[in-house]
Scaffold this motif. Structure first.
Motif, PDB file in Angstrom:
ATOM      1  N   LEU A  89      48.820  34.831  41.623  1.00  0.00           N
ATOM      2  CA  LEU A  89      47.009  35.226  41.572  1.00  0.00           C
ATOM      3  C   LEU A  89      45.997  34.260  41.986  1.00  0.00           C
ATOM      4  O   LEU A  89      45.265  34.346  42.144  1.00  0.00           O
ATOM      5  CB  LEU A  89      47.350  36.032  39.858  1.00  0.00           C
ATOM      6  N   THR A  90      46.819  32.773  41.385  1.00  0.00           N
ATOM      7  CA  THR A  90      45.728  31.744  41.196  1.00  0.00           C
ATOM      8  C   THR A  90      45.679  31.579  42.628  1.00  0.00           C
ATOM      9  O   THR A  90      44.285  31.102  42.849  1.00  0.00           O
ATOM     10  CB  THR A  90      46.173  30.748  40.488  1.00  0.00           C
ATOM     11  N   GLN A  91      47.217  31.145  43.914  1.00  0.00           N
ATOM     12  CA  GLN A  91      46.685  31.085  44.580  1.00  0.00           C
ATOM     13  C   GLN A  91      45.819  32.057  46.085  1.00  0.00           C
ATOM     14  O   GLN A  91      44.857  30.669  46.082  1.00  0.00           O
ATOM     15  CB  GLN A  91      48.031  31.330  45.052  1.00  0.00           C
ATOM     16  N   LEU A  92      46.135  32.912  45.399  1.00  0.00           N
ATOM     17  CA  LEU A  92      45.037  33.646  46.348  1.00  0.00           C
ATOM     18  C   LEU A  92      44.048  34.195  46.111  1.00  0.00           C
ATOM     19  O   LEU A  92      42.334  34.219  46.101  1.00  0.00           O
ATOM     20  CB  LEU A  92      45.697  35.708  46.325  1.00  0.00           C
ATOM     21  N   THR A  93      43.668  33.818  44.289  1.00  0.00           N
ATOM     22  CA  THR A  93      41.788  33.416  44.601  1.00  0.00           C
ATOM     23  C   THR A  93      41.552  32.128  44.976  1.00  0.00           C
ATOM     24  O   THR A  93      39.828  32.540  46.105  1.00  0.00           O
ATOM     25  CB  THR A  93      42.086  33.551  42.526  1.00  0.00           C
ATOM     26  N   THR A  94      41.985  31.088  44.696  1.00  0.00           N
ATOM     27  CA  THR A  94      41.641  29.699  45.560  1.00  0.00           C
ATOM     28  C   THR A  94      40.992  30.196  47.106  1.00  0.00           C
ATOM     29  O   THR A  94      40.462  29.660  48.009  1.00  0.00           O
ATOM     30  CB  THR A  94      42.824  28.569  45.188  1.00  0.00           C
ATOM     31  N   GLU A  95      42.465  31.141  47.683  1.00  0.00           N
ATOM     32  CA  GLU A  95      42.445  30.892  49.164  1.00  0.00           C
ATOM     33  C   GLU A  95      41.086  32.020  49.314  1.00  0.00           C
ATOM     34  O   GLU A  95      40.783  31.710  50.514  1.00  0.00           O
ATOM     35  CB  GLU A  95      43.613  31.531  49.352  1.00  0.00           C
ATOM     36  N   ASP A 145      47.898  39.313  25.148  1.00  0.00           N
ATOM     37  CA  ASP A 145      47.679  40.256  26.019  1.00  0.00           C
ATOM     38  C   ASP A 145      46.613  40.944  27.503  1.00  0.00           C
ATOM     39  O   ASP A 145      46.344  42.333  27.698  1.00  0.00           O
ATOM     40  CB  ASP A 145      48.354  42.215  25.464  1.00  0.00           C
ATOM     41  N   GLN A 146      45.340  40.006  27.485  1.00  0.00           N
ATOM     42  CA  GLN A 146      43.840  39.865  28.223  1.00  0.00           C
ATOM     43  C   GLN A 146      44.141  38.899  29.449  1.00  0.00           C
ATOM     44  O   GLN A 146      44.625  37.634  28.674  1.00  0.00           O
ATOM     45  CB  GLN A 146      43.150  39.614  27.382  1.00  0.00           C
ATOM     46  N   LEU A 147      44.391  39.521  30.307  1.00  0.00           N
ATOM     47  CA  LEU A 147      44.469  38.393  32.083  1.00  0.00           C
ATOM     48  C   LEU A 147      43.018  37.571  31.991  1.00  0.00           C
ATOM     49  O   LEU A 147      41.989  38.528  32.105  1.00  0.00           O
ATOM     50  CB  LEU A 147      44.416  39.014  33.138  1.00  0.00           C
ATOM     51  N   HIS A 148      42.818  36.390  31.794  1.00  0.00           N
ATOM     52  CA  HIS A 148      41.513  35.219  32.041  1.00  0.00           C
ATOM     53  C   HIS A 148      41.962  35.169  33.558  1.00  0.00           C
ATOM     54  O   HIS A 148      42.414  34.420  34.004  1.00  0.00           O
ATOM     55  CB  HIS A 148      41.392  34.504  31.067  1.00  0.00           C
ATOM     56  N   LEU A 149      40.326  35.205  34.393  1.00  0.00           N
ATOM     57  CA  LEU A 149      40.645  34.582  35.973  1.00  0.00           C
ATOM     58  C   LEU A 149      39.315  33.673  35.422  1.00  0.00           C
ATOM     59  O   LEU A 149      38.241  34.195  35.665  1.00  0.00           O
ATOM     60  CB  LEU A 149      40.651  35.675  36.962  1.00  0.00           C
ATOM     61  N   VAL A 150      39.549  32.068  35.985  1.00  0.00           N
ATOM     62  CA  VAL A 150      38.728  31.404  35.456  1.00  0.00           C
ATOM     63  C   VAL A 150      38.578  30.214  37.381  1.00  0.00           C
ATOM     64  O   VAL A 150      39.359  30.185  37.655  1.00  0.00           O
ATOM     65  CB  VAL A 150      38.849  30.025  34.677  1.00  0.00           C
ATOM     66  N   ILE A 151      37.218  30.687  37.211  1.00  0.00           N
ATOM     67  CA  ILE A 151      37.229  30.264  38.743  1.00  0.00           C
ATOM     68  C   ILE A 151      36.234  28.821  38.829  1.00  0.00           C
ATOM     69  O   ILE A 151      35.055  29.154  38.822  1.00  0.00           O
ATOM     70  CB  ILE A 151      36.725  31.194  39.904  1.00  0.00           C
ATOM     71  N   GLU A 152      36.328  27.718  38.835  1.00  0.00           N
ATOM     72  CA  GLU A 152      35.548  26.549  39.218  1.00  0.00           C
ATOM     73  C   GLU A 152      34.374  26.742  40.020  1.00  0.00           C
ATOM     74  O   GLU A 152      34.518  26.670  41.330  1.00  0.00           O
ATOM     75  CB  GLU A 152      36.507  24.976  39.490  1.00  0.00           C
ATOM     76  N   SER A 159      31.770  28.927  40.332  1.00  0.00           N
ATOM     77  CA  SER A 159      32.385  29.767  41.356  1.00  0.00           C
ATOM     78  C   SER A 159      30.576  30.183  40.954  1.00  0.00           C
ATOM     79  O   SER A 159      30.111  30.352  39.411  1.00  0.00           O
ATOM     80  CB  SER A 159      32.937  30.947  40.898  1.00  0.00           C
ATOM     81  N   LYS A 160      30.260  31.594  41.505  1.00  0.00           N
ATOM     82  CA  LYS A 160      29.211  32.331  41.065  1.00  0.00           C
ATOM     83  C   LYS A 160      29.219  34.265  41.617  1.00  0.00           C
ATOM     84  O   LYS A 160      28.678  35.093  42.001  1.00  0.00           O
ATOM     85  CB  LYS A 160      27.633  31.661  41.496  1.00  0.00           C
ATOM     86  N   PHE A 161      30.086  34.413  41.559  1.00  0.00           N
ATOM     87  CA  PHE A 161      30.725  35.484  41.865  1.00  0.00           C
ATOM     88  C   PHE A 161      30.911  36.665  40.533  1.00  0.00           C
ATOM     89  O   PHE A 161      31.065  36.142  39.299  1.00  0.00           O
ATOM     90  CB  PHE A 161      32.013  35.351  42.282  1.00  0.00           C
ATOM     91  N   ASP A 162      30.497  37.397  40.939  1.00  0.00           N
ATOM     92  CA  ASP A 162      30.599  38.341  39.810  1.00  0.00           C
ATOM     93  C   ASP A 162      31.258  39.498  39.917  1.00  0.00           C
ATOM     94  O   ASP A 162      33.110  38.704  41.383  1.00  0.00           O
ATOM     95  CB  ASP A 162      29.336  39.593  39.881  1.00  0.00           C
ATOM     96  N   HIS A 163      31.990  40.513  39.400  1.00  0.00           N
ATOM     97  CA  HIS A 163      33.419  41.141  39.469  1.00  0.00           C
ATOM     98  C   HIS A 163      33.223  42.111  40.833  1.00  0.00           C
ATOM     99  O   HIS A 163      34.440  42.538  40.985  1.00  0.00           O
ATOM    100  CB  HIS A 163      33.146  42.482  37.511  1.00  0.00           C
ATOM    101  N   SER A 164      32.127  42.506  41.496  1.00  0.00           N
ATOM    102  CA  SER A 164      31.945  43.377  41.877  1.00  0.00           C
ATOM    103  C   SER A 164      32.900  42.956  43.261  1.00  0.00           C
ATOM    104  O   SER A 164      33.162  43.260  44.342  1.00  0.00           O
ATOM    105  CB  SER A 164      31.281  44.974  42.572  1.00  0.00           C
ATOM    106  N   ASP A 165      32.247  41.442  43.481  1.00  0.00           N
ATOM    107  CA  ASP A 165      32.535  40.150  44.714  1.00  0.00           C
ATOM    108  C   ASP A 165      34.164  40.502  44.341  1.00  0.00           C
ATOM    109  O   ASP A 165      35.011  40.289  45.473  1.00  0.00           O
ATOM    110  CB  ASP A 165      31.907  38.958  43.800  1.00  0.00           C
ATOM    111  N   LEU A 166      34.483  39.918  43.408  1.00  0.00           N
ATOM    112  CA  LEU A 166      35.656  39.488  43.046  1.00  0.00           C
ATOM    113  C   LEU A 166      36.879  41.049  43.741  1.00  0.00           C
ATOM    114  O   LEU A 166      37.884  41.053  43.905  1.00  0.00           O
ATOM    115  CB  LEU A 166      36.325  39.380  41.898  1.00  0.00           C
TER     116      LEU A 166
END
Length: 224
Positions: free
Chosen positions: A189-195, A208-215, A217-224
């Motif tokens: 997941l980390t690798q794909l997000t960076t790519e 039990d909650q998944l967190h994704l931090v992107i340094e 970034s100004k992406f919102d949920h729909s962009d991701l």
């Protein structure tokens, strides 16, 4: 049976119950709705005989939110699988007088094959030198779709401990974690997000909650 039959856990819950000469009852409820699940659980007290139900931890969490965990006390046995049963939650269930069983297994083992740390009949569990849990069972899948090697012994890649005579899961030997019953590979997941974003990223799980931090970034949920 309130688990969906199209999932292996639901299918095997049904088959194992029928193999034990039990009667299978499928209530017409949406068990994901805690109000419906609580109402059904309370109705069991008016039925004769012993009744068991198989749930996943999220069912318990939702019942607790609406204050209806105690509704499960009308079952002779509550089997919880598809994820670790939190010790705090287990204590709460026992305070209500609920007889709860924690089950462990994989899709490849056709669901839970270890109950409260002890393997079912015809199931053999062991640890390799890396303390990874190995499972040999008549219920093992034959093979993977893209790999025809027989799964005589399955390496779960779960780190286990058998020092007490019961299986205890301590963690993973890889970067996969289970979130809401689904395996997620944090490294992938980390690798794909960076790519995809071109920005440094990291994925991790807390409670039990998944967190994704992107340094940066100004992406919102729909962009991701």
């Amino acid at each position: 049976l309130v688990l969906p039959l199209q999932h292996i856990a639901g299918t095997m819950t049904a088959l194992r119950g029928l193999a034990a000469d039990s009667t299978l009852h499928q209530p017409t409820i949406n068990a994901a709705d805690p109000m419906q699940l609580a109402a059904y659980s309370k109705s069991v007290k008016d039925l004769s005989g012993l009744h068991a139900i198989a749930l996943v931890p999220e069912h318990l969490n939702r019942l607790e939110v609406i204050g209806e965990l105690g509704a499960l006390k009308h079952f002779h046995k509550v089997v919880v699988g598809a994820g670790a049963l939190d010790l705090t939650m287990k204590s709460k269930l026992m305070d209500y007088g609920i007889s709860v069983v924690s089950s462990y297994g994989l899709t490849e083992t056709c669901g839970g094959i270890v109950w409260d740390g002890l393997p079912l009949n015809s199931v053999a569990i062991s640890l390799n030198q890396a303390n990874e849990v190995l499972i040999q069972s008549e219920m093992n899948a034959t093979s993977y779709r893209d790999d025809l090697n027989e799964l005589t012994i399955i390496n779960t890649h779960d780190i286990g401990d058998l020092s007490t005579g019961k299986l205890q899961i301590k963690g993973r030997s890889d970067s996969k974690v289970k979130v809401k019953g689904h395996f997620v590979d944090l490294n992938t997941l980390t690798q794909l997000t960076t790519e995809l974003t071109g920005l440094p990223a990291v994925a991790f799980v807390v409670a039990d909650q998944l967190h994704l931090v992107i340094e940066g970034s100004k992406f919102d949920h729909s962009d991701l």
